[in-house]
Design a protein around this motif. Structure first.
Motif, PDB file in Angstrom:
ATOM      1  N   GLN A   1      59.996  50.897  32.577  1.00 33.43           N
ATOM      2  CA  GLN A   1      59.469  49.771  32.649  1.00 33.43           C
ATOM      3  C   GLN A   1      58.514  49.423  33.568  1.00 33.43           C
ATOM      4  O   GLN A   1      58.072  50.391  34.428  1.00 33.43           O
ATOM      5  N   VAL A   2      57.756  48.436  33.711  1.00 32.08           N
ATOM      6  CA  VAL A   2      56.570  48.277  34.353  1.00 32.08           C
ATOM      7  C   VAL A   2      56.811  46.844  35.308  1.00 32.08           C
ATOM      8  O   VAL A   2      57.188  45.917  34.459  1.00 32.08           O
ATOM      9  N   GLN A   3      56.131  46.823  36.362  1.00 31.52           N
ATOM     10  CA  GLN A   3      56.136  45.658  37.185  1.00 31.52           C
ATOM     11  C   GLN A   3      54.686  45.225  37.267  1.00 31.52           C
ATOM     12  O   GLN A   3      53.749  45.850  37.392  1.00 31.52           O
ATOM     13  N   LEU A   4      54.424  43.865  37.099  1.00 34.18           N
ATOM     14  CA  LEU A   4      53.310  43.314  36.982  1.00 34.18           C
ATOM     15  C   LEU A   4      53.002  42.091  37.999  1.00 34.18           C
ATOM     16  O   LEU A   4      53.721  41.219  37.998  1.00 34.18           O
ATOM     17  N   VAL A   5      51.780  42.103  38.716  1.00 40.16           N
ATOM     18  CA  VAL A   5      51.393  41.093  39.783  1.00 40.16           C
ATOM     19  C   VAL A   5      50.156  40.676  39.771  1.00 40.16           C
ATOM     20  O   VAL A   5      49.186  41.562  39.684  1.00 40.16           O
ATOM     21  N   GLU A   6      49.797  39.461  39.246  1.00 36.57           N
ATOM     22  CA  GLU A   6      48.761  38.698  39.175  1.00 36.57           C
ATOM     23  C   GLU A   6      48.061  38.290  40.461  1.00 36.57           C
ATOM     24  O   GLU A   6      49.061  37.962  41.483  1.00 36.57           O
ATOM     25  N   SER A   7      46.850  38.224  40.510  1.00 30.86           N
ATOM     26  CA  SER A   7      46.202  37.618  41.908  1.00 30.86           C
ATOM     27  C   SER A   7      45.048  37.123  41.466  1.00 30.86           C
ATOM     28  O   SER A   7      44.192  37.389  40.395  1.00 30.86           O
ATOM     29  N   GLY A   8      44.288  36.490  42.355  1.00 27.78           N
ATOM     30  CA  GLY A   8      42.944  35.967  42.193  1.00 27.78           C
ATOM     31  C   GLY A   8      42.642  34.380  41.697  1.00 27.78           C
ATOM     32  O   GLY A   8      41.445  34.008  41.605  1.00 27.78           O
ATOM     33  N   GLY A   9      43.964  33.781  41.214  1.00 27.81           N
ATOM     34  CA  GLY A   9      43.839  32.451  41.168  1.00 27.81           C
ATOM     35  C   GLY A   9      43.306  31.589  42.185  1.00 27.81           C
ATOM     36  O   GLY A   9      43.296  31.836  43.484  1.00 27.81           O
ATOM     37  N   GLY A  10      42.961  30.182  41.807  1.00 19.79           N
ATOM     38  CA  GLY A  10      42.409  29.342  43.060  1.00 19.79           C
ATOM     39  C   GLY A  10      41.674  28.146  42.102  1.00 19.79           C
ATOM     40  O   GLY A  10      41.969  27.784  41.012  1.00 19.79           O
ATOM     41  N   LEU A  11      41.020  27.486  43.003  1.00 14.57           N
ATOM     42  CA  LEU A  11      40.616  26.135  42.590  1.00 14.57           C
ATOM     43  C   LEU A  11      38.911  26.337  42.451  1.00 14.57           C
ATOM     44  O   LEU A  11      38.312  27.047  43.573  1.00 14.57           O
ATOM     45  N   VAL A  12      38.445  26.053  41.330  1.00 12.11           N
ATOM     46  CA  VAL A  12      37.031  26.119  41.247  1.00 12.11           C
ATOM     47  C   VAL A  12      36.467  25.003  40.728  1.00 12.11           C
ATOM     48  O   VAL A  12      37.092  24.239  39.729  1.00 12.11           O
ATOM     49  N   GLN A  13      35.201  24.543  40.730  1.00 16.23           N
ATOM     50  CA  GLN A  13      34.287  23.544  40.187  1.00 16.23           C
ATOM     51  C   GLN A  13      34.061  23.997  38.732  1.00 16.23           C
ATOM     52  O   GLN A  13      33.826  25.223  38.410  1.00 16.23           O
ATOM     53  N   ALA A  14      34.130  22.972  37.648  1.00 11.95           N
ATOM     54  CA  ALA A  14      33.565  23.213  36.361  1.00 11.95           C
ATOM     55  C   ALA A  14      32.128  23.927  36.470  1.00 11.95           C
ATOM     56  O   ALA A  14      31.234  23.692  37.171  1.00 11.95           O
ATOM     57  N   GLY A  15      32.137  24.990  35.571  1.00 13.40           N
ATOM     58  CA  GLY A  15      30.773  25.792  35.489  1.00 13.40           C
ATOM     59  C   GLY A  15      30.928  27.001  36.274  1.00 13.40           C
ATOM     60  O   GLY A  15      29.988  27.891  36.312  1.00 13.40           O
ATOM     61  N   GLY A  16      31.862  27.214  37.191  1.00 11.28           N
ATOM     62  CA  GLY A  16      31.878  28.031  38.115  1.00 11.28           C
ATOM     63  C   GLY A  16      32.795  29.283  37.665  1.00 11.28           C
ATOM     64  O   GLY A  16      33.061  29.560  36.212  1.00 11.28           O
ATOM     65  N   SER A  17      33.058  30.446  38.522  1.00 13.53           N
ATOM     66  CA  SER A  17      33.646  31.675  37.967  1.00 13.53           C
ATOM     67  C   SER A  17      34.691  31.991  38.829  1.00 13.53           C
ATOM     68  O   SER A  17      34.868  31.573  39.920  1.00 13.53           O
ATOM     69  N   LEU A  18      35.470  32.823  38.323  1.00 15.13           N
ATOM     70  CA  LEU A  18      36.787  33.196  38.813  1.00 15.13           C
ATOM     71  C   LEU A  18      37.290  34.449  38.422  1.00 15.13           C
ATOM     72  O   LEU A  18      37.107  34.694  37.098  1.00 15.13           O
ATOM     73  N   SER A  19      37.759  35.445  39.062  1.00 12.44           N
ATOM     74  CA  SER A  19      38.329  36.887  38.635  1.00 12.44           C
ATOM     75  C   SER A  19      39.814  37.183  38.928  1.00 12.44           C
ATOM     76  O   SER A  19      40.065  36.982  40.055  1.00 12.44           O
ATOM     77  N   LEU A  20      40.316  37.441  38.225  1.00 13.22           N
ATOM     78  CA  LEU A  20      41.777  37.715  37.967  1.00 13.22           C
ATOM     79  C   LEU A  20      42.199  39.171  37.989  1.00 13.22           C
ATOM     80  O   LEU A  20      41.509  39.741  37.392  1.00 13.22           O
ATOM     81  N   SER A  21      43.367  39.590  38.740  1.00  9.56           N
ATOM     82  CA  SER A  21      43.643  40.604  38.581  1.00  9.56           C
ATOM     83  C   SER A  21      45.032  40.769  38.309  1.00  9.56           C
ATOM     84  O   SER A  21      45.801  39.973  38.663  1.00  9.56           O
ATOM     85  N   CYS A  22      45.585  41.874  37.737  1.00  9.03           N
ATOM     86  CA  CYS A  22      46.808  42.308  37.335  1.00  9.03           C
ATOM     87  C   CYS A  22      47.239  43.675  37.753  1.00  9.03           C
ATOM     88  O   CYS A  22      46.841  44.581  37.010  1.00  9.03           O
ATOM     89  N   ALA A  23      47.917  43.949  38.805  1.00 10.42           N
ATOM     90  CA  ALA A  23      48.099  45.063  39.358  1.00 10.42           C
ATOM     91  C   ALA A  23      49.672  45.517  38.610  1.00 10.42           C
ATOM     92  O   ALA A  23      50.714  44.735  38.674  1.00 10.42           O
ATOM     93  N   ALA A  24      49.690  46.800  38.087  1.00 10.41           N
ATOM     94  CA  ALA A  24      51.029  47.339  37.545  1.00 10.41           C
ATOM     95  C   ALA A  24      51.490  48.568  38.348  1.00 10.41           C
ATOM     96  O   ALA A  24      50.797  49.067  38.969  1.00 10.41           O
ATOM     97  N   SER A  25      52.812  48.464  38.519  1.00 15.40           N
ATOM     98  CA  SER A  25      53.494  49.756  38.860  1.00 15.40           C
ATOM     99  C   SER A  25      54.565  49.883  37.988  1.00 15.40           C
ATOM    100  O   SER A  25      55.161  49.246  37.138  1.00 15.40           O
TER     101      SER A  25
END
Length: 124
Positions: A1-25
């Protein structure tokens, strides 16, 4: 099996950018195709983007096409979601998921493993 952990979320204004990551083990990352889903309060979990084993093929929901980009780095066992031109309606908890037998499938029930989710909030 695989374990998944997301990161990178947050608060941003409309029109802005954000990057999420998903690390697997765990089991070899490139054994799975991967997907991003999101779920807003009171709504069903919906498909956002999917990516093939090698990363050579991608698929997007119409609502994010042209604004979001999914990618993966198998050497780092990590998948990414680059989000741009964010809108308040993109506000949701974002989940990454692993699929052992298909690719870019749009139904959450087709995926075998899930991360715990990361919150993205877009203010107007």
């Amino acid at each position: 099996q695989v374990q998944l952990v997301e990161s990178g979320g947050g608060l941003v204004q409309a029109g802005g950018s954000l990057s999420l990551s998903c690390a697997a083990s765990g089991r070899t990352f490139n054994s799975y195709t991967m997907g991003w889903f999101r779920q807003a309060p009171g709504k069903e979990r919906e498909f956002v983007a999917g990516i093939s084993w090698s990363g050579g093929s991608t698929r997007y929901a119409d609502s994010v096409k042209g604004r979001f980009t999914v990618s993966r780095d198998n050497a780092k066992s990590t998948m990414y979601l680059q989000m741009g031109s964010l809108k308040p309606e993109d506000t949701a908890t974002y989940y990454c998921a692993a699929d052992s037998s298909g690719w870019a499938r749009r139904s959450a029930s087709d995926y075998d493993y899930w991360g715990q989710g990361t919150q993205v909030t877009v203010s107007s």
